[in-house]
Design a protein around this motif. Sequence first.
Motif, PDB file in Angstrom:
ATOM      1  N   PRO A 189     -43.734 -16.189  86.761  1.00  0.00           N
ATOM      2  CA  PRO A 189     -44.489 -15.843  85.550  1.00  0.00           C
ATOM      3  C   PRO A 189     -44.050 -14.521  84.925  1.00  0.00           C
ATOM      4  CG  PRO A 189     -45.757 -15.230  87.483  1.00  0.00           C
ATOM      5  CD  PRO A 189     -44.503 -15.903  87.997  1.00  0.00           C
ATOM      6  N   GLU A 190     -44.303 -14.394  83.636  1.00  0.00           N
ATOM      7  CA  GLU A 190     -44.237 -13.099  82.966  1.00  0.00           C
ATOM      8  C   GLU A 190     -45.462 -12.303  83.408  1.00  0.00           C
ATOM      9  OE1 GLU A 190     -43.200 -10.240  81.756  1.00  0.00           O
ATOM     10  OE2 GLU A 190     -42.001 -11.315  80.256  1.00  0.00           O
ATOM     11  N   THR A 191     -45.394 -10.989  83.300  1.00  0.00           N
ATOM     12  CA  THR A 191     -46.548 -10.187  83.719  1.00  0.00           C
ATOM     13  C   THR A 191     -47.687 -10.332  82.709  1.00  0.00           C
ATOM     14  OG1 THR A 191     -46.087  -8.119  82.533  1.00  0.00           O
ATOM     15  CG2 THR A 191     -44.897  -8.486  84.601  1.00  0.00           C
ATOM     16  N   PRO A 192     -48.918 -10.387  83.190  1.00  0.00           N
ATOM     17  CA  PRO A 192     -50.061 -10.472  82.252  1.00  0.00           C
ATOM     18  C   PRO A 192     -50.163  -9.233  81.363  1.00  0.00           C
ATOM     19  CG  PRO A 192     -50.817 -10.155  84.530  1.00  0.00           C
ATOM     20  CD  PRO A 192     -49.360 -10.451  84.599  1.00  0.00           C
ATOM     21  N   HIS A 193     -49.712  -8.080  81.865  1.00  0.00           N
ATOM     22  CA  HIS A 193     -49.724  -6.856  81.046  1.00  0.00           C
ATOM     23  C   HIS A 193     -48.915  -7.064  79.768  1.00  0.00           C
ATOM     24  CE1 HIS A 193     -51.130  -5.060  84.776  1.00  0.00           C
ATOM     25  NE2 HIS A 193     -51.346  -3.913  84.159  1.00  0.00           N
ATOM     26  N   TYR A 194     -47.726  -7.657  79.905  1.00  0.00           N
ATOM     27  CA  TYR A 194     -46.864  -7.852  78.738  1.00  0.00           C
ATOM     28  C   TYR A 194     -47.541  -8.763  77.718  1.00  0.00           C
ATOM     29  CZ  TYR A 194     -43.010  -9.446  75.813  1.00  0.00           C
ATOM     30  OH  TYR A 194     -42.211  -9.766  74.743  1.00  0.00           O
ATOM     31  N   TYR A 195     -48.151  -9.855  78.189  1.00  0.00           N
ATOM     32  CA  TYR A 195     -48.802 -10.777  77.263  1.00  0.00           C
ATOM     33  C   TYR A 195     -49.961 -10.108  76.547  1.00  0.00           C
ATOM     34  CZ  TYR A 195     -46.199 -14.822  79.046  1.00  0.00           C
ATOM     35  OH  TYR A 195     -45.217 -15.722  79.366  1.00  0.00           O
ATOM     36  N   VAL A 196     -50.734  -9.268  77.264  1.00  0.00           N
ATOM     37  CA  VAL A 196     -51.835  -8.546  76.617  1.00  0.00           C
ATOM     38  C   VAL A 196     -51.288  -7.593  75.560  1.00  0.00           C
ATOM     39  CG1 VAL A 196     -53.685  -6.854  76.961  1.00  0.00           C
ATOM     40  CG2 VAL A 196     -53.421  -8.758  78.564  1.00  0.00           C
ATOM     41  N   GLN A 204     -51.148 -12.037  73.316  1.00  0.00           N
ATOM     42  CA  GLN A 204     -51.098 -13.447  73.724  1.00  0.00           C
ATOM     43  C   GLN A 204     -52.063 -13.663  74.895  1.00  0.00           C
ATOM     44  OE1 GLN A 204     -46.918 -14.294  74.450  1.00  0.00           O
ATOM     45  NE2 GLN A 204     -46.327 -13.679  72.391  1.00  0.00           N
ATOM     46  N   ASP A 205     -53.349 -13.715  74.570  1.00  0.00           N
ATOM     47  CA  ASP A 205     -54.393 -13.734  75.595  1.00  0.00           C
ATOM     48  C   ASP A 205     -54.332 -14.982  76.466  1.00  0.00           C
ATOM     49  OD1 ASP A 205     -55.102 -11.374  74.466  1.00  0.00           O
ATOM     50  OD2 ASP A 205     -57.093 -12.008  73.785  1.00  0.00           O
ATOM     51  N   ASP A 206     -54.087 -16.143  75.872  1.00  0.00           N
ATOM     52  CA  ASP A 206     -54.060 -17.381  76.654  1.00  0.00           C
ATOM     53  C   ASP A 206     -52.940 -17.351  77.695  1.00  0.00           C
ATOM     54  OD1 ASP A 206     -56.212 -18.375  75.284  1.00  0.00           O
ATOM     55  OD2 ASP A 206     -55.014 -19.551  73.859  1.00  0.00           O
ATOM     56  N   LYS A 207     -51.783 -16.831  77.303  1.00  0.00           N
ATOM     57  CA  LYS A 207     -50.672 -16.729  78.246  1.00  0.00           C
ATOM     58  C   LYS A 207     -50.975 -15.687  79.331  1.00  0.00           C
ATOM     59  CE  LYS A 207     -46.922 -18.268  75.206  1.00  0.00           C
ATOM     60  NZ  LYS A 207     -45.616 -17.901  74.582  1.00  0.00           N
ATOM     61  N   ALA A 208     -51.675 -14.618  78.963  1.00  0.00           N
ATOM     62  CA  ALA A 208     -52.055 -13.606  79.953  1.00  0.00           C
ATOM     63  C   ALA A 208     -52.998 -14.214  80.993  1.00  0.00           C
ATOM     64  CB  ALA A 208     -52.726 -12.423  79.265  1.00  0.00           C
ATOM     65  N   LYS A 209     -53.932 -15.039  80.532  1.00  0.00           N
ATOM     66  CA  LYS A 209     -54.853 -15.690  81.464  1.00  0.00           C
ATOM     67  C   LYS A 209     -54.113 -16.658  82.380  1.00  0.00           C
ATOM     68  CE  LYS A 209     -58.899 -15.387  78.422  1.00  0.00           C
ATOM     69  NZ  LYS A 209     -59.900 -16.150  77.625  1.00  0.00           N
ATOM     70  N   ASP A 264     -61.313 -10.491  85.619  1.00  0.00           N
ATOM     71  CA  ASP A 264     -60.015  -9.818  85.807  1.00  0.00           C
ATOM     72  C   ASP A 264     -59.312  -9.624  84.470  1.00  0.00           C
ATOM     73  OD1 ASP A 264     -59.566 -10.021  88.974  1.00  0.00           O
ATOM     74  OD2 ASP A 264     -60.427 -11.892  88.265  1.00  0.00           O
ATOM     75  N   PHE A 265     -59.347 -10.650  83.626  1.00  0.00           N
ATOM     76  CA  PHE A 265     -58.671 -10.578  82.331  1.00  0.00           C
ATOM     77  C   PHE A 265     -59.295  -9.514  81.437  1.00  0.00           C
ATOM     78  CE2 PHE A 265     -58.756 -11.888  77.848  1.00  0.00           C
ATOM     79  CZ  PHE A 265     -57.403 -11.711  77.555  1.00  0.00           C
ATOM     80  N   LEU A 266     -60.632  -9.502  81.366  1.00  0.00           N
ATOM     81  CA  LEU A 266     -61.298  -8.536  80.494  1.00  0.00           C
ATOM     82  C   LEU A 266     -61.033  -7.097  80.943  1.00  0.00           C
ATOM     83  CD1 LEU A 266     -64.715 -10.337  79.897  1.00  0.00           C
ATOM     84  CD2 LEU A 266     -62.815 -10.072  78.284  1.00  0.00           C
ATOM     85  N   GLN A 267     -61.001  -6.867  82.272  1.00  0.00           N
ATOM     86  CA  GLN A 267     -60.701  -5.530  82.780  1.00  0.00           C
ATOM     87  C   GLN A 267     -59.265  -5.145  82.454  1.00  0.00           C
ATOM     88  OE1 GLN A 267     -62.846  -3.216  84.480  1.00  0.00           O
ATOM     89  NE2 GLN A 267     -61.104  -1.979  83.825  1.00  0.00           N
ATOM     90  N   LEU A 268     -58.345  -6.108  82.658  1.00  0.00           N
ATOM     91  CA  LEU A 268     -56.934  -5.851  82.349  1.00  0.00           C
ATOM     92  C   LEU A 268     -56.745  -5.566  80.865  1.00  0.00           C
ATOM     93  CD1 LEU A 268     -53.881  -5.894  83.118  1.00  0.00           C
ATOM     94  CD2 LEU A 268     -53.933  -8.345  82.620  1.00  0.00           C
TER      95      LEU A 268
END
Length: 457
Positions: free
Chosen positions: A186-193, A197-202, A217-221
Amino acid sequence: MGTRDKEWPQILAIIVACIPGLTSALLFSWPSPFILVLIQDKEHYDISEDEANLLPVLLPIGVTVSAIFFFKIHDIIGRKYTLIVISIPQALFWIITIFAKDIYTFYIARVLSGVGDAMVYGTVPIYIGEIATPSIRGTWGSGQTFAYNAGFLLINVIGKYCNIQQTSYICLIFPVSFVIIFIWMPETPHYYVMKGQDDKAKASLRWLLRKDNIETDFLQLKSDVQRQISESGTWKDLFIIKSNRKALTTCIFLKYSQAMAGISALETYIQFIFEKSGNLSVSPEMASIYFSAFMWLIMTLLTVTLDIFGRRKSMLISSLGCSMLLLCEAIYFYINEFHPSIDLSAMQWFPLAVLIVYVIFYSVGLGPLPSLMTGELFSVSIKGKGICVSNFSMGIIITIGTFTFKSLNGTVGLYAPFLVYAVSTFASFILSFFLVPETSGKTLEEIQQQLKGNVKK
């Protein structure tokens, strides 16, 4: 993270992401087994000793120059695809050395490998730091160091039994297989945020954490990342904002401490050092293999100490121990070279024994901390610029460290570079009290708040 079984996806992604680090070590340490081949094999190469001796320093020069041009690439195309792009210059080195006959072709290959290294040092720590939770970041976050030492061992083993062309064919497997495997990570969720790109981050969080309900976890990130990217991130801010300046100072200090502990020279000239140490019961080639195998094993086993002792205490133990051992090595070589009347025949085991204990102390802090903390310390808004300056400095420091060994050994004696490394590492011990923050067990956001002085250290 509640249970250990939910950590395996992160560990898998870290292991695969560290393959470019392994290839980087193969490239960096390539001169160790092959400089003598290029000089002595007049049937296939017409290369002088002076020409060949430039090969070790061209890679860090390539790192220094490339760091300026590639510092934003992981923010433009993402951490994942930057790691995939790294495989191009790494593969080109092996392809070029298959066909190279003259020194200038080898020079080009070495500079290209430096380009790959600049991206490895600039991207792997970020990727690991952004996908690893605090519970595993201390141990598995030093995976790049583990991979690097595995590469150091492999090139010494392969170089003993294979020629330059055969080695290139074997080592080409690593960048090619990395692309095939890592494309599924996966790509890092940080990059998607960062990119909105919230859906990809999730989806990335679900893959990494292996749980369905990742909303908390997503909302905190998202809150943490948006706060960080809301901060100004200019080149000027890197130096005038206190938290950024602290992070940069620590990263440069750690890279300086690692390079001037002599590890770059050891990895490049290890066979030469063993040859100079006297009549060992094994050949210098085998001694270097044993040394690199021990280094890989010990650094693997001692990664847990980063969380047991913490970052700062690990650095203090490591730098003090290494400085004392390097001083012992300097004293031995001084007596051996300048006091031939003193019989050291019964102590020919001493240089290897000292280096073995040195590896133990090096593995506690100086080895893993620079790459681990590079991925921890910088805010998202300034991370690319901070790591660019850090890697630019590292390239210069490694070049100086390698030149220090070559020039002092040639003009003063083999004891001289070890003495310089001992003094430098003792200075690192003193400075660690003031320059190394404690980040063990903290999230990336908590580290930022600590650097800003908002939480207790």
